[in-house]
Design an enzyme around this catalytic site. Structure first.
Site, PDB file in Angstrom:
ATOM      1  N   ASN A   9       4.689  78.682  71.764  1.00  0.00           N
ATOM      2  CA  ASN A   9       4.835  78.665  70.307  1.00  0.00           C
ATOM      3  C   ASN A   9       5.205  80.075  69.839  1.00  0.00           C
ATOM      4  OD1 ASN A   9       4.172  78.939  67.538  1.00  0.00           O
ATOM      5  ND2 ASN A   9       2.918  77.098  67.631  1.00  0.00           N
ATOM      6  N   HIS A  12       4.348  83.222  65.721  1.00  0.00           N
ATOM      7  CA  HIS A  12       3.790  84.509  65.304  1.00  0.00           C
ATOM      8  C   HIS A  12       4.721  85.688  65.550  1.00  0.00           C
ATOM      9  CE1 HIS A  12       0.492  82.457  63.827  1.00  0.00           C
ATOM     10  NE2 HIS A  12      -0.045  82.142  64.987  1.00  0.00           N
ATOM     11  N   HIS A  45       6.573  75.722  64.121  1.00  0.00           N
ATOM     12  CA  HIS A  45       5.982  74.960  63.020  1.00  0.00           C
ATOM     13  C   HIS A  45       6.666  75.410  61.730  1.00  0.00           C
ATOM     14  CE1 HIS A  45       1.949  73.724  60.884  1.00  0.00           C
ATOM     15  NE2 HIS A  45       3.004  73.129  60.362  1.00  0.00           N
ATOM     16  N   ARG A  47       6.251  75.458  58.279  1.00  0.00           N
ATOM     17  CA  ARG A  47       5.207  75.189  57.288  1.00  0.00           C
ATOM     18  C   ARG A  47       5.813  75.108  55.903  1.00  0.00           C
ATOM     19  NH1 ARG A  47      -0.177  76.268  59.590  1.00  0.00           N
ATOM     20  NH2 ARG A  47      -0.923  75.745  57.518  1.00  0.00           N
ATOM     21  N   ARG A  51       5.632  80.517  55.835  1.00  0.00           N
ATOM     22  CA  ARG A  51       5.006  81.820  56.098  1.00  0.00           C
ATOM     23  C   ARG A  51       5.519  82.474  57.379  1.00  0.00           C
ATOM     24  NH1 ARG A  51      -1.144  79.979  57.525  1.00  0.00           N
ATOM     25  NH2 ARG A  51      -0.888  78.820  55.601  1.00  0.00           N
ATOM     26  N   GLU A  72       6.674  71.241  65.120  1.00  0.00           N
ATOM     27  CA  GLU A  72       5.420  70.814  64.475  1.00  0.00           C
ATOM     28  C   GLU A  72       5.698  70.646  62.988  1.00  0.00           C
ATOM     29  OE1 GLU A  72       2.366  73.644  65.119  1.00  0.00           O
ATOM     30  OE2 GLU A  72       2.401  73.422  67.275  1.00  0.00           O
ATOM     31  N   THR A 103      -3.620  75.513  61.897  1.00  0.00           N
ATOM     32  CA  THR A 103      -3.953  74.091  61.798  1.00  0.00           C
ATOM     33  C   THR A 103      -5.412  73.904  62.198  1.00  0.00           C
ATOM     34  OG1 THR A 103      -1.696  73.726  62.534  1.00  0.00           O
ATOM     35  CG2 THR A 103      -3.128  71.805  62.417  1.00  0.00           C
ATOM     36  N   GLU A 153      -0.918  64.972  71.169  1.00  0.00           N
ATOM     37  CA  GLU A 153      -1.385  66.314  71.514  1.00  0.00           C
ATOM     38  C   GLU A 153      -2.850  66.396  71.113  1.00  0.00           C
ATOM     39  OE1 GLU A 153       1.061  69.732  70.861  1.00  0.00           O
ATOM     40  OE2 GLU A 153      -0.681  71.030  70.600  1.00  0.00           O
ATOM     41  N   HIS A 193      -4.076  74.587  71.079  1.00  0.00           N
ATOM     42  CA  HIS A 193      -4.741  75.270  69.976  1.00  0.00           C
ATOM     43  C   HIS A 193      -5.904  76.117  70.480  1.00  0.00           C
ATOM     44  CE1 HIS A 193      -6.130  76.331  66.026  1.00  0.00           C
ATOM     45  NE2 HIS A 193      -4.982  75.878  65.573  1.00  0.00           N
TER      46      HIS A 193
HETATM   47  N1  PXP Z   1      -0.546  72.939  68.963  1.00  0.00           N
HETATM   48  C1  PXP Z   1      -0.526  72.718  67.623  1.00  0.00           C
HETATM   49  C2  PXP Z   1      -0.320  71.332  67.129  1.00  0.00           C
HETATM   50  C3  PXP Z   1      -0.660  73.794  66.710  1.00  0.00           C
HETATM   51  O1  PXP Z   1      -0.646  73.550  65.378  1.00  0.00           O
HETATM   52  C4  PXP Z   1      -0.793  75.097  67.215  1.00  0.00           C
HETATM   53  C5  PXP Z   1      -0.874  76.248  66.269  1.00  0.00           C
HETATM   54  O2  PXP Z   1       0.341  76.399  65.617  1.00  0.00           O
HETATM   55  C6  PXP Z   1      -0.790  75.275  68.610  1.00  0.00           C
HETATM   56  C7  PXP Z   1      -0.690  74.175  69.460  1.00  0.00           C
HETATM   57  C8  PXP Z   1      -0.891  76.626  69.230  1.00  0.00           C
HETATM   58  O3  PXP Z   1      -2.117  77.199  68.905  1.00  0.00           O
HETATM   59  P1  PXP Z   1      -2.411  78.714  69.273  1.00  0.00           P
HETATM   60  O4  PXP Z   1      -1.484  79.560  68.465  1.00  0.00           O
HETATM   61  O5  PXP Z   1      -3.850  78.874  68.909  1.00  0.00           O
HETATM   62  O6  PXP Z   1      -2.150  78.862  70.750  1.00  0.00           O
END
Ligand code: PXP
Length: 244
Positions: A9, A12, A45, A47, A51, A72, A103, A153, A193
């Site tokens: 992901n 960030h 994602h 959003r 952001r 996402e 999330t 998921e 997550h």
């Molecule tokens: N899976 C989903 C559905 C999420 O919303 C997120 C956070 O955006 C993640 C995985 C990844 O989470 P993390 O950034 O804590 O690894």
């Protein structure tokens, strides 16, 4: 034992860019480095408050990714329409509240069955595989089956945030049971997550789980180690947990 995929992901990386309103760091470049370093897919994602990831990122990623895009998204009409046009390989349906840091809980598919079923049908009609992001609860897995999906998921947040080893073991057991139940229905089972370098292996060892989506820990590690090493190290840990 079957293999396990890593979805990286890159949200960030975009968070950092948006913090200063610059052109860098670019999540599209991050996706390229992640793919070169062992990522099997790239998760983003979009959003509602924009952001981090912007439409521009999605358009470029759709044209440049060599693996799969996992988008996402909330159950909201504008982003549903965008997904129908963009046609990522995967969509993960997530709940979204503006004020949350990330999330916070799974989507309550059981309570929102009609809307989930309709979204799944629309996305599947353009070839997108849909995976609702749910708490590890067999009733939510059953609701997903009723909504017509064949992928989920599982939310690993409670496992990741467990206060002590006993609570973590309980949460791991919930994940194991939910993963087994979903696999017994023929689902592809993903999870994510809050996973990081020190807690990923027990989840990666669950044989029913075919993909982990990880963001924050990898981007944070990249500050010190570089993104290529951060991705490769995570993938190595996952594969090591999986080997007999
Ligand atoms: N899976 C989903 C559905 C999420 O919303 C997120 C956070 O955006 C993640 C995985 C990844 O989470 P993390 O950034 O804590 O690894």
């Amino acid at each position: 034992m079957s293999s396990i995929h890593l979805g990286v992901n890159v949200d960030h990386v975009a968070t950092l860019r948006q913090a200063r309103g610059t052109r860098f760091p670019d999540p599209v470049m991050a996706a390229w480095v992640a793919e070169q370093s062992g990522a099997d897919s790239i998760t983003v994602h979009l959003r509602e408050d924009r952001r981090h990831i912007q439409e521009r990122d999605l358009e470029l990623l759709a044209r440049t990714l060599q693996t799969r895009m996992n988008l996402e998204m909330a159950l909201a009409e504008p982003v549903l329409r965008l997904a129908e046009t963009l046609r990522p390989a995967d969509c993960c349906l997530v709940p979204e509240r503006r004020e949350e840091l990330t999330t916070e809980g799974g989507l309550d598919v059981a309570a929102d069955l009609g809307r989930v079923r309709e979204a799944v049908a629309r996305l599947a009609a353009v070839g997108i595989r849909v995976a609702p992001f749910i708490d590890p609860d067999p009733a939510q897995v059953d609701a997903c089956a009723a909504a017509g999906v064949r992928s989920v998921e599982l939310h690993t947040g409670r496992y990741a945030e467990a206060a002590d080893a006993a609570a973590q073991a309980r949460e791991l057991e919930r994940l194991r049971q939910a993963a087994r139940h979903a696999a017994s229905l023929g689902f592809d089972v993903h999870a994510g997550h809050g996973l990081h370098y020190h807690n990923v292996q027990p989840v990666a060892a669950l044989p029913e789980i075919s993909e982990l989506n990880i963001g924050h820990a990898i981007v944070a590690r990249a500050v010190f180690d570089g993104l290529a090493t951060a991705v490769a190290t995570m993938k190595r840990l996952m594969l090591a947990a999986r080997s007999p």
